[in-house]
Design a protein around this motif. Structure first.
Motif, PDB file in Angstrom:
ATOM      1  N   LEU A 119      -2.940  -2.048  -0.333  1.00  0.00           N
ATOM      2  CA  LEU A 119      -3.680  -0.834  -0.709  1.00  0.00           C
ATOM      3  C   LEU A 119      -2.878   0.446  -0.484  1.00  0.00           C
ATOM      4  CD1 LEU A 119      -7.175  -1.713   0.768  1.00  0.00           C
ATOM      5  CD2 LEU A 119      -6.557  -1.586  -1.641  1.00  0.00           C
ATOM      6  N   GLY A 120      -1.724   0.327   0.198  1.00  0.00           N
ATOM      7  CA  GLY A 120      -0.944   1.520   0.565  1.00  0.00           C
ATOM      8  C   GLY A 120      -0.532   2.347  -0.639  1.00  0.00           C
ATOM      9  N   LEU A 121       0.069   1.708  -1.618  1.00  0.00           N
ATOM     10  CA  LEU A 121       0.536   2.444  -2.794  1.00  0.00           C
ATOM     11  C   LEU A 121      -0.647   2.918  -3.652  1.00  0.00           C
ATOM     12  CD1 LEU A 121       3.696   0.407  -3.912  1.00  0.00           C
ATOM     13  CD2 LEU A 121       3.593   2.574  -2.674  1.00  0.00           C
ATOM     14  N   SER A 137       2.571   8.706   4.926  1.00  0.00           N
ATOM     15  CA  SER A 137       2.645   7.664   5.956  1.00  0.00           C
ATOM     16  C   SER A 137       2.733   6.291   5.325  1.00  0.00           C
ATOM     17  CB  SER A 137       1.399   7.683   6.839  1.00  0.00           C
ATOM     18  OG  SER A 137       1.245   8.906   7.450  1.00  0.00           O
ATOM     19  N   ASN A 138       1.914   6.060   4.302  1.00  0.00           N
ATOM     20  CA  ASN A 138       1.929   4.748   3.654  1.00  0.00           C
ATOM     21  C   ASN A 138       3.305   4.442   3.091  1.00  0.00           C
ATOM     22  OD1 ASN A 138      -0.726   4.660   4.250  1.00  0.00           O
ATOM     23  ND2 ASN A 138      -1.476   4.646   2.131  1.00  0.00           N
ATOM     24  N   LEU A 139       3.944   5.444   2.495  1.00  0.00           N
ATOM     25  CA  LEU A 139       5.270   5.222   1.899  1.00  0.00           C
ATOM     26  C   LEU A 139       6.299   4.927   2.995  1.00  0.00           C
ATOM     27  CD1 LEU A 139       5.331   8.031  -0.840  1.00  0.00           C
ATOM     28  CD2 LEU A 139       4.628   5.641  -1.046  1.00  0.00           C
ATOM     29  N   VAL A 140       6.236   5.681   4.102  1.00  0.00           N
ATOM     30  CA  VAL A 140       7.174   5.441   5.210  1.00  0.00           C
ATOM     31  C   VAL A 140       6.912   4.060   5.810  1.00  0.00           C
ATOM     32  CG1 VAL A 140       7.909   6.235   7.484  1.00  0.00           C
ATOM     33  CG2 VAL A 140       7.413   7.897   5.696  1.00  0.00           C
ATOM     34  N   ASP A 141       5.641   3.741   5.959  1.00  0.00           N
ATOM     35  CA  ASP A 141       5.251   2.435   6.493  1.00  0.00           C
ATOM     36  C   ASP A 141       5.848   1.314   5.646  1.00  0.00           C
ATOM     37  OD1 ASP A 141       3.424   0.823   8.270  1.00  0.00           O
ATOM     38  OD2 ASP A 141       2.667   0.244   6.279  1.00  0.00           O
ATOM     39  N   ASN A 142       5.760   1.474   4.316  1.00  0.00           N
ATOM     40  CA  ASN A 142       6.334   0.461   3.418  1.00  0.00           C
ATOM     41  C   ASN A 142       7.842   0.348   3.607  1.00  0.00           C
ATOM     42  OD1 ASN A 142       3.940  -0.226   2.333  1.00  0.00           O
ATOM     43  ND2 ASN A 142       4.231   0.827   0.364  1.00  0.00           N
ATOM     44  N   ALA A 143       8.499   1.505   3.667  1.00  0.00           N
ATOM     45  CA  ALA A 143       9.962   1.504   3.790  1.00  0.00           C
ATOM     46  C   ALA A 143      10.371   0.733   5.048  1.00  0.00           C
ATOM     47  CB  ALA A 143      10.478   2.937   3.825  1.00  0.00           C
ATOM     48  N   ILE A 144       9.685   1.033   6.155  1.00  0.00           N
ATOM     49  CA  ILE A 144      10.036   0.357   7.410  1.00  0.00           C
ATOM     50  C   ILE A 144       9.716  -1.131   7.330  1.00  0.00           C
ATOM     51  CG2 ILE A 144       9.485   0.224   9.867  1.00  0.00           C
ATOM     52  CD1 ILE A 144       8.954   3.259   9.778  1.00  0.00           C
ATOM     53  N   LYS A 145       8.561  -1.415   6.737  1.00  0.00           N
ATOM     54  CA  LYS A 145       8.094  -2.809   6.670  1.00  0.00           C
ATOM     55  C   LYS A 145       9.002  -3.674   5.800  1.00  0.00           C
ATOM     56  CE  LYS A 145       3.803  -3.294   5.219  1.00  0.00           C
ATOM     57  NZ  LYS A 145       2.317  -3.253   5.164  1.00  0.00           N
ATOM     58  N   TYR A 146       9.414  -3.130   4.641  1.00  0.00           N
ATOM     59  CA  TYR A 146      10.119  -3.983   3.689  1.00  0.00           C
ATOM     60  C   TYR A 146      11.645  -3.878   3.768  1.00  0.00           C
ATOM     61  CZ  TYR A 146       5.413  -4.483   2.081  1.00  0.00           C
ATOM     62  OH  TYR A 146       4.078  -4.741   2.070  1.00  0.00           O
TER      63      TYR A 146
END
Ligand SMILES: Nc1ncnc2c1ncn2[C@@H]1O[C@H](COP(=O)(O)OP(=O)(O)OP(=O)(O)O)[C@@H](O)[C@H]1O
Ligand SMILES: [Mg+2]
Length: 482
Positions: free
Chosen positions: A431-433, A360-369
């Motif tokens: 903190l996601g990564l 989820s954190n990785l997907v969240d980053n992809a969408i966010k950035y």
């Protein structure tokens, strides 16, 4: 000096020496006793055989030549030097021939074997009595014949064996004590050195290490294991310090902001609407703080290895589809398409909750950035979630077409609270990564950040069968043998 000696005597090495010494001494005593008794028996046996043979011979002489011939033979034999004893008497116990001067009264009355005392014929009344083993034989006509052996020789032999035993026992005990003393001193020295080092370590110098002699003995092994333990403790302490520094530093800013906002509201608010708005802002800010705390706790949980207890077998492809479904609306909102590429079931052993959170954190980053860029360009951009098996590993990857992370920053961004300068405008706590990486390490795998040309491809590489059981740091005797 006295206490140093006392310490030496209390060592295991010295006590072991004493035990060995006692066992050895008992063994030696038993052996010598056995030897001495057998010598004695052998001597007695030989003497009785010889005496019996002689009596038979002498009786023969008596039968052939009467008392005259017997006295002649005995006379000549008695003159020979040696330990043989002879006596021939009349029925009234008057000596006729032989080398025995005096005997206890009544010694000749009974036939057979006895141990008796005697004096030689040439010795005076006051001289010392000797001990002898003798046989009395009554001849026809009342004459008495005594043949015997002096026991002095036997006693001397016995004494020699006894003395040899005493001396060797003394030597063994002295050498044993010296040996035990030396060994104990050597061990004690090394243990004292170890104690000294551990004391300085306890005093706060965590970088100190015990000296390993290199002989590979048990003390070396102990020192080696303790050093490994110290390495681990030092690493943990460093980690702890880093975390607390980070927390102190990075949570202070939002807390200060929260406080200032509340103060500002008190100062400037004019009506209920203003207060309500301020409170809503406060709640929002608190929520983000709580989220940060939760993330930190989850990272700590993953890093401590506690979460290893919750390993289950599940389908990694299904987990990828679940995450895809969850984030699809959010992706669309940002002008992105979210594709999940996981056609077949992929069995994976691990902590499902933590792995899903990491993904989820990785997907969240992809969408966010990657989202803002896509929206700005107006071109639809794809985020791809992929699950595939490769040898013993399962790879869960999230690729985007956003700005990516420059090579130089890839190591740094997985650390706690690290955010790249260009992302300052986008909310997040950095903190996601860190969590994704901690989860990968918990499973014995890793988080890879790769160039997606353009964009970023973050890959969770996890061993298919879960983490290996933790290596046993303490080598047992049995395990170290081939
Ligand atoms: N897909 C990505 N594309 C570009 N940069 C990224 C991407 N993922 C992460 N980064 C960079 O790495 C930094 C760290 O990411 P991380 O997920 O650890 O924290 P965050 O997203 O800032 O905050 P959080 O995930 O805790 O809400 C981000 O601030 C961002 O600068
Ligand atoms: Mg993030």
């Amino acid at each position: 000096m006295m206490t140093a000696l006392g310490k030496l005597f209390r060592t295991t090495a010295f006590k072991l020496t004493l035990v060995y010494l006692t066992v050895f001494a008992l063994f030696a005593i038993f052996l010598l006793g056995y030897f001495a008794l057998n010598t004695k028996r052998l001597f007695t046996e030989q003497a009785t055989d010889a005496v019996n043979a002689e009596i038979t011979g002498l009786v023969e002489h008596f039968n052939v030549g009467g008392i005259r011939r017997l006295t002649l033979v005995v006379e000549s034999r008695a003159r020979r030097p040696g330990s043989s004893l002879y006596l021939v008497t009349t029925p009234g116990s008057d000596g006729l021939a032989g080398n025995v001067g005096s005997l206890p009264t009544g010694a000749l009355d009974k036939q057979g074997w006895s141990e008796t005392v005697y004096r030689r014929i040439e010795e005076g009344e006051t001289s010392e009595l000797h001990r002898a083993l003798a046989r009395v034989y009554h001849l026809p006509g009342g004459f008495r014949l005594l043949v015997g052996r002096d026991l002095e020789e036997r006693e001397r032999l016995f004494q020699v064996v006894l003395d040899a035993g005493k001396w060797s026992a003394a030597v063994v005990i002295i050498l044993g004590l010296i040996g035990g003393f030396l060994v104990a001193r050597r061990v004690l020295r090394r243990v004292d050195a170890m104690t000294e080092t551990t004391r300085t370590i306890m005093g706060g110098n965590l970088s100190g290490r015990l000296l390993v002699g290199g002989s590979g003995d048990e003390l070396d092994r102990l020192a080696h294991n303790l050093n490994e333990m110290l390495d681990r403790i030092e690493a943990l302490m460093r980690g702890l310090k880093e975390v607390s520094d980070n927390i102190a530093h990075d949570l202070k800013t939002p807390l200060t902001r929260l406080r200032n906002r509340a103060e500002e509201a008190l100062r400037t608010s004019r009506g209920e609407a203003d207060y309500r708005a301020a409170l809503e802002g406060t709640i929002e800010e608190s929520d983000s703080l709580i989220k940060t705390f939760n993330a930190l706790l989850m990272i700590a949980r993953a890093e401590s290895g506690q979460a290893r207890d919750n390993m289950v077998d599940f389908d990694a492809a299904e987990a990828a589809h679940d995450i895809g479904e969850l984030y699809e609306p959010l992706a669309e909102e940002q002008g992105l398409t979210l594709e999940v590429d996981a056609p077949d079931a992929i069995p994976l052993r691990g902590n499902r909750e933590l792995i899903s959170q990491a993904l989820s954190n990785l997907v969240d980053n992809a969408i966010k950035y990657a989202g803002p860029e896509a929206r700005a360009n107006g071109t639809p951009s794809a985020v791809t979630v992929r699950a595939r098996a490769e040898g013993d590993h399962v790879l869960l990857s999230v690729g985007d077409r956003g700005p990516g992370i420059p090579e130089a920053d890839r190591k740094r961004v997985v650390e706690r609270f690290v955010r790249l300068e260009k992302s300052r405008t986008i909310p997040g706590s950095g903190l996601g990564l860190s969590l994704a990486s901690a989860v990968a390490r918990l499973h014995g795998g890793e988080l890879r950040l790769e160039d997606h040309a353009p964009g970023l491809c973050a890959v969770l590489v996890l061993p298919r069968n879960g983490p290996l059981p933790p290596a046993t740091p303490v080598q047992t005797e049995a395990a170290s043998r081939p």
